[in-house]
Design a protein around this motif. Sequence first.
Motif, PDB file in Angstrom:
ATOM      1  N   GLN A 318     -12.329   2.376  -7.126  1.00  0.00           N
ATOM      2  CA  GLN A 318     -11.537   3.536  -6.883  1.00  0.00           C
ATOM      3  C   GLN A 318     -10.603   3.902  -7.903  1.00  0.00           C
ATOM      4  O   GLN A 318      -9.626   3.038  -8.280  1.00  0.00           O
ATOM      5  N   ARG A 339      -7.141  -0.601  -8.065  1.00  0.00           N
ATOM      6  CA  ARG A 339      -7.845   0.666  -7.305  1.00  0.00           C
ATOM      7  C   ARG A 339      -6.689   1.490  -7.113  1.00  0.00           C
ATOM      8  O   ARG A 339      -5.785   1.008  -6.791  1.00  0.00           O
ATOM      9  N   THR A 342      -5.964   7.515  -2.103  1.00  0.00           N
ATOM     10  CA  THR A 342      -5.085   8.491  -1.312  1.00  0.00           C
ATOM     11  C   THR A 342      -4.010   9.227  -2.005  1.00  0.00           C
ATOM     12  O   THR A 342      -2.830   9.296  -1.748  1.00  0.00           O
ATOM     13  N   GLN A 357      -4.161  -0.810  -5.146  1.00  0.00           N
ATOM     14  CA  GLN A 357      -4.563  -2.202  -4.844  1.00  0.00           C
ATOM     15  C   GLN A 357      -4.636  -3.043  -5.634  1.00  0.00           C
ATOM     16  O   GLN A 357      -5.301  -2.681  -6.889  1.00  0.00           O
ATOM     17  N   PHE A 362      -1.027  -4.290  -1.567  1.00  0.00           N
ATOM     18  CA  PHE A 362      -1.005  -2.794  -1.635  1.00  0.00           C
ATOM     19  C   PHE A 362       0.272  -2.126  -2.136  1.00  0.00           C
ATOM     20  O   PHE A 362       1.462  -2.851  -1.564  1.00  0.00           O
ATOM     21  N   TYR A 381       1.257  -6.564   1.967  1.00  0.00           N
ATOM     22  CA  TYR A 381       0.097  -6.834   2.812  1.00  0.00           C
ATOM     23  C   TYR A 381      -0.606  -5.471   2.557  1.00  0.00           C
ATOM     24  O   TYR A 381      -1.839  -5.251   2.152  1.00  0.00           O
ATOM     25  N   GLU A 384       0.223   1.962   2.746  1.00  0.00           N
ATOM     26  CA  GLU A 384      -1.037   3.130   2.555  1.00  0.00           C
ATOM     27  C   GLU A 384      -0.517   4.411   3.000  1.00  0.00           C
ATOM     28  O   GLU A 384       0.383   4.273   3.747  1.00  0.00           O
ATOM     29  N   GLY A 403      -2.023 -10.118   9.815  1.00  0.00           N
ATOM     30  CA  GLY A 403      -2.051 -10.921  10.906  1.00  0.00           C
ATOM     31  C   GLY A 403      -2.610 -10.705  12.137  1.00  0.00           C
ATOM     32  O   GLY A 403      -2.757  -9.327  12.354  1.00  0.00           O
TER      33      GLY A 403
ATOM     34  N   TYR C  53     -17.610  -7.823  -0.394  1.00  0.00           N
ATOM     35  CA  TYR C  53     -16.596  -6.900  -0.636  1.00  0.00           C
ATOM     36  C   TYR C  53     -16.652  -5.448  -1.317  1.00  0.00           C
ATOM     37  O   TYR C  53     -17.390  -5.660  -2.557  1.00  0.00           O
ATOM     38  N   ASP C  54     -16.429  -4.535  -0.664  1.00  0.00           N
ATOM     39  CA  ASP C  54     -16.675  -3.173  -1.527  1.00  0.00           C
ATOM     40  C   ASP C  54     -18.081  -2.923  -2.033  1.00  0.00           C
ATOM     41  O   ASP C  54     -18.523  -2.530  -2.991  1.00  0.00           O
ATOM     42  N   GLU C  89     -10.130  -4.615   6.313  1.00  0.00           N
ATOM     43  CA  GLU C  89      -9.055  -3.913   6.457  1.00  0.00           C
ATOM     44  C   GLU C  89      -8.622  -3.931   5.015  1.00  0.00           C
ATOM     45  O   GLU C  89      -7.257  -3.556   4.685  1.00  0.00           O
ATOM     46  N   ARG C  90      -9.026  -4.468   4.054  1.00  0.00           N
ATOM     47  CA  ARG C  90      -8.430  -4.616   2.592  1.00  0.00           C
ATOM     48  C   ARG C  90      -8.886  -3.399   1.764  1.00  0.00           C
ATOM     49  O   ARG C  90      -9.258  -3.513   0.593  1.00  0.00           O
ATOM     50  N   GLY C  91      -9.019  -2.344   2.445  1.00  0.00           N
ATOM     51  CA  GLY C  91      -9.255  -1.111   1.632  1.00  0.00           C
ATOM     52  C   GLY C  91      -8.466   0.249   2.330  1.00  0.00           C
ATOM     53  O   GLY C  91      -7.995  -0.146   3.586  1.00  0.00           O
ATOM     54  N   THR C  92      -8.490   1.300   1.606  1.00  0.00           N
ATOM     55  CA  THR C  92      -7.845   2.404   2.442  1.00  0.00           C
ATOM     56  C   THR C  92      -8.598   2.947   3.529  1.00  0.00           C
ATOM     57  O   THR C  92      -9.974   2.968   3.126  1.00  0.00           O
ATOM     58  N   ARG C  93      -7.944   3.721   4.321  1.00  0.00           N
ATOM     59  CA  ARG C  93      -8.661   4.233   5.612  1.00  0.00           C
ATOM     60  C   ARG C  93      -9.876   4.975   5.245  1.00  0.00           C
ATOM     61  O   ARG C  93     -11.011   5.108   5.476  1.00  0.00           O
ATOM     62  N   LYS C 128     -12.434   1.067   8.699  1.00  0.00           N
ATOM     63  CA  LYS C 128     -11.942  -0.183   9.010  1.00  0.00           C
ATOM     64  C   LYS C 128     -11.285  -0.276  10.511  1.00  0.00           C
ATOM     65  O   LYS C 128     -10.211  -0.869  10.661  1.00  0.00           O
ATOM     66  N   PRO C 136      -5.764 -12.403   9.067  1.00  0.00           N
ATOM     67  CA  PRO C 136      -5.626 -11.930   7.799  1.00  0.00           C
ATOM     68  C   PRO C 136      -6.243 -12.550   6.650  1.00  0.00           C
ATOM     69  O   PRO C 136      -5.612 -13.021   5.731  1.00  0.00           O
ATOM     70  N   TRP C 141     -12.281 -11.077   7.512  1.00  0.00           N
ATOM     71  CA  TRP C 141     -12.689 -10.036   6.490  1.00  0.00           C
ATOM     72  C   TRP C 141     -14.149 -10.042   6.389  1.00  0.00           C
ATOM     73  O   TRP C 141     -14.934  -9.003   6.709  1.00  0.00           O
TER      74      TRP C 141
END
Lengths: 439, 389, 157
Positions: A318, A339, A342, A357, A362, A381, A384, A403, C53-54, C89-93, C128, C136, C141
């Motif tokens: 990205q 990366r 947004t 990232q 992040f 963690y 965004e 978590g 991943y990705d 969850e290790r990426g943007t929405r 995600k 976490p 993941w």
Amino acid sequence: MLRMIAAAMLAALLLPGAVPAQQAEPLRITIDNPNIEPMPIAAPVFIARNAKAAEYASDLVDVMVNDLTGTALFRLIPRAAYISSPARLDATPKFENWRAINADKLIVGSVSMRRGKLTVRFRLWDVPSGTQDGDGLQLVGDRKDWRRLAHKMADAIYSRITGETGYFDTRIVFVAESGPKNRRVKRLAIVDQDGANLRYLTGGNDLVVTPRFDPTSQRVIYLSWATGSPRVFLMNVDTGQREELEHQPGMTFAPRFSPDGSKVVMSLSIGGNTDIYVVPLGTRQRIQVTDSPSIETAPCFSPDGTQIVFESDRSGSQQLYVIPAGGGEARRISFGQGRYATPVWSPRGDLIAFTKQLGGRFYIGVMRPDGSDERLLTASYLDEGPTWAPNGRVLMFFRDTGGAASLPALMSVEITGRNLRRAPLDIPGSDPAWSPLLD
Amino acid sequence: MRRSLAISAALHMIIILLAMFSGQIFRSDEARAIQISEVELISPAEFDAAFSTAPEAPKSELPSLSPPELDGAEIDAPDAPQTPEKLAIERIGADRAEDAPRLDAVREEPRPDIALDVPAAPEAPVDSAAPEGVSLITPRVVGPAIPEQRRQRPDATTLAPESPARPAPRISTTPAPKPPTDATPAEEASPEVAPSDTATEVAEEKPAEAPPEAATEIVPEVENEPETIESVTPLASAPPPKRPRRPTRTAEARPEETRPAPAASPNSAQPRPSTNRQLGPPVTRQEKEGIALPIRKHWNFATLAGLPDADSLVVEIRLKVTPDGRIRDLQPYRPRNPEGNFRRAFDLARRAILIAERNGALKFPPQEKYERWKEIILTFDPKRNRVGF
Amino acid sequence: MKLMKLVMVAATALGVAACSSPPPAEEPAAPTISEGSVQYFNSVVGDRVLFAYDSSALSDEAQEILTRQAQWLNAYPNVTAVIEGHADERGTREYNIALGARRANATRAFLIAQGVDGARLRTVSYGKERPVMTCPSESCWSQNRRTVTVVEGAPTS
């Protein structure tokens, strides 16, 4: 010729002045690296001009002061320290009493009420110089809008002191989150910028994300799985009225309004490939902007509407690109490590905020539209989804500390990197979007 | 045609030269190049330190968030369209009192009473100010808004004529009073709590201190004509009634309150040195710091630091200082007529100077060098290290 | 030729599946699950495949599972399926929605290549938004980076 006359006259005039050979140049001293600390302000309880207004006299000031101090640009000198209090709005304050407690600015106001309408007047005084900052202002509004009157006052004061428009008479639309991560309930909600007047806009049965304000109205565009597939919806947050943007095949997501509110830019995914489209709200006919086998998403117009910044993994991961709004050659602007995602163009055009990232963390950062001057402002963690305050000076985003039980929180930070704080909201939330200033 | 042009040009030139000759140092107001400071990298440790106080995300969900049972109906459906109403905003007159208390020994130049410029448009009585039954109110002007330029601002704070009736407080031998950070709690409530309308101000040598946070009482700033709550004062018209001249004060009145009479006799103890006098040795860096440090201490740039052009808001201020170390003139030097954000930057810089002077914290170089420091140009350069990484 | 290869792959996979299946007699619950049921598909055929991943590339293991899915779908032609694409969850929405769409499409394309009629296969991405595991760390993941084939029109068990 003229020049010669002028030169001669100049010489003649300067001659006597040049005589004392010992005349010293003014002493020059440079002072740099100024302090950055909250400006101390004094704001006595407003003068109630009739009995009915009395109940608002301190609430109005408190809401206004809370707006100002929330910026960390100001702090309130506790009222207990005040030596005197103004008895009349039109009297010049006894500045010595305010200098004695080191106040920089003094806000004096009065309030009256008649037939459900509040009339608020205030004056802003510069204490060190003993002068008034601008004219006094009078605001009139319905009693139920008393908080907005306070926000408007704060906007006016902020604007006079900082030279920028305020952002206090605004709202935030966001996704209120509840429940465990694997059964998360998400509801659209709207709240005043200061955390008051929380209201839910959707019920929680449908998954909803990424609401965004129309910069010109109180209309919101968002993504919902209500039909079983991710689709873009429009909602009027004041009436609650909803509609699907268009009924065509494919998944549509990542919507944002154009600056004039007449168009929506978004992603459409067909056959696993995601590209960017513009949908004029009049015709609702898609116009394709990118055409590439890679992922192109998270588009956002420049404030003048001529360009679109978006993210793409065409290079392998990205990165941010800028493309003319009508399509054309995309220019990559992000070249740092990690990366970039947004991207959101500042309403004043000078910066693009993004999520970055890198190394398992992040970050929220800003860069200039040409990609230079990248600065990261926050890290966690998961940080965004930045959104700009309408004056382009503050960013809100959401943070998840990670978590199994963690819930995200709305956060804000000034673009200087200062004043990182939880948004004044006592429920978990994500995907904040700042409204334009209310009328 | 050409001749009239030439005459006009010559006359203009003379005017300009006269302006130059009358003591102003002419400088072109050429725009300063905008300088952009490098982004400073900070170490991860510093970063963590900076964010260690960052609020944590909430650890638990709130009970109020339990999802409702139904879709659709449970939305907080607005009972009525929730369109925020327009709020009416108007300017009220920029009236100001003539006898506003002023800084120690600093007098603003006489200004026209601005309220007189405003056609008297007395505001409607308090309780009928709002049109009734109208929810959307467009701004209504009560009296013409006063254009920004016409509002007098005290950039040219000129000192009272030459010499004060008392020696200015030179603090070089005694430690400068610690500038209070805020309302520094005093041991006892400062006597200024005395009602202001008892006109005898208490003689008090030490800088005013705020009473402890639990103030004994807060005195309304009433003049001698207490206003009834319902009475209406036209906002845009006349300035408030003149404060009665205070009875004479004790000789040791606080600096803020002692304003030298314009006709005060020249201070014979400190005769003004002649311009031909020897300059004396150069001012040392340390001596400059005696001026710079106290000013910087009160120079707070927070309110402008977030502007896109913050770093370019460099302002220069020219001070004229009396031999006994008082500022008798304070003028914007560059830009000469600061406007907009330069105006705000100038205000912040001036504030720092005024507070430093009021606190008696400025330490000027020795007398023998007076010719070198009787005029000072202070450059306020707001560039500083940025937060971020 | 290509078809021939596919048939062979399918046959091999079937053989492997047959060999690895425990004898029905030893499975007490087995008799109650009909082979044409959703439960059989989910638990025996396997309804999900995992991704790096990705990435939307199908691993050998993923292809194995999808081959079994294709056989099952081909055996029950009245069943339709929704292929859900998910991300960790290790990426943007928004990127994750696109990534989920890519994964769902990779899965669908494989099934089509195995002879399943594309008209029976719909895709949807959840990005995600719908994790199955919540810790976490990579152990969770990796379980969330998945496509899930949700069959419709078959008896539950």
